[in-house]
Design an enzyme around this catalytic site. Sequence first.
Site, PDB file in Angstrom:
ATOM      1  N   ASP A 171       0.923  -1.249  -0.011  1.00 30.91           N
ATOM      2  CA  ASP A 171      -0.075   0.048  -0.067  1.00 30.91           C
ATOM      3  C   ASP A 171       0.892   1.344  -0.070  1.00 30.91           C
ATOM      4  OD1 ASP A 171      -2.395  -1.624   0.023  1.00 30.91           O
ATOM      5  OD2 ASP A 171      -2.442  -1.243   2.236  1.00 30.91           O
TER       6      ASP A 171
ATOM      7  N   ARG B  66      -4.490  -4.522   6.727  1.00 28.58           N
ATOM      8  CA  ARG B  66      -5.529  -3.377   6.894  1.00 28.58           C
ATOM      9  C   ARG B  66      -6.767  -4.009   7.532  1.00 28.58           C
ATOM     10  NH1 ARG B  66      -6.768  -0.144   2.212  1.00 28.58           N
ATOM     11  NH2 ARG B  66      -5.536  -1.693   1.144  1.00 28.58           N
TER      12      ARG B  66
ATOM     13  N   TYR C 111       4.822  -8.997   8.279  1.00 32.35           N
ATOM     14  CA  TYR C 111       4.558  -7.558   8.685  1.00 32.35           C
ATOM     15  C   TYR C 111       4.873  -7.261  10.115  1.00 32.35           C
ATOM     16  CZ  TYR C 111       2.462  -7.760   3.987  1.00 32.35           C
ATOM     17  OH  TYR C 111       2.363  -7.970   2.567  1.00 32.35           O
TER      18      TYR C 111
ATOM     19  N   ASP D 197      -6.809   2.582   7.106  1.00 34.88           N
ATOM     20  CA  ASP D 197      -5.499   2.721   7.774  1.00 34.88           C
ATOM     21  C   ASP D 197      -5.547   4.408   7.778  1.00 34.88           C
ATOM     22  OD1 ASP D 197      -5.777   4.030   5.082  1.00 34.88           O
ATOM     23  OD2 ASP D 197      -4.088   2.771   4.172  1.00 34.88           O
TER      24      ASP D 197
END
Length: 301
Positions: free
Chosen positions: A39, A175, A66, A80
């Site tokens: 993203d 997300r 992540y 987000d």
Amino acid sequence: MVDGFVNILKPSGPTSHDMVAYVRRLLGIRRVGHAGTLDPLACGVLVIAVGRATRLISYLERTRIYRGEITFGLTTSTLDSGGEIVAKSPTGLQRQELEELLLNFTGPIYQVPPMVSALKWQGQRLYNLARKGIEIDRKPRRVLIKKLELLSFTPDECHPQALIECICTEGTYVRSLAADIGEALGCGAYLSFLLRTQSGPFSVSSSLTPNEFEIALKHDQISRWLCPPQDALHNLPTVILDEKDSNSFVHGNQILLHQDILSCNKTIAVRVLNRSGVFLGVGNIDLSDLNRLLKPKVVFN
């Protein structure tokens, strides 16, 4: 010709496509692509294939790692920090409650992809539809969360925050994971920060910032920025061919193998080298076939 993979440390801001265009411009090579979208607001490992390595992307190991910060008690339009706050539900969430809940999000789970994503619907990117105020139904997708660990927790009377590490398969939306956790808690949540620390064999510890990449290019330090295809495909079994079979393989011919690979009944992909260690490409072997034929799939010649 330059063939291989570049491990770029993408900063927050540019899209993955922006980074591909950046590498394409610096190298002067048209054949450039990435091995998994990040993203725009996310940072971390973005694997970029150059030259003939673009044909090898689908053979890379797919695990992602992540680190993400989740803020509770707030929900945003994009899930987000880039979106507008659409709901507030202050919470005094405690660490133990969160730790117990995270167990429910480990293993195979189903996620609904966010509207603000690079997925396509009838040829259009979802984020382009979202910008027009259009929302479509998205089918849940199965992903695998291999590990979900709470690294730290910051209590707050209204908006506590948690730092998590997530080891998952390709296609997982962290997300969406943050939003689903918030929904399960009844307070809502959004992903306030995301760093990809690993993509397959590529780690953030060995990634290059754009500035470091440019310096390495300027000083012609190709070994510092380019990962050879055979190194990136360490997840595949290796077949080594003699001179005769090597020449036949790179011309697209099937090879009758006289070496054992595995004893399971399935088709596997293998990386193919000659006896000097030169990468020849990727082939498939049908292990259920007694003839053990090596069939070229991607050939470097």
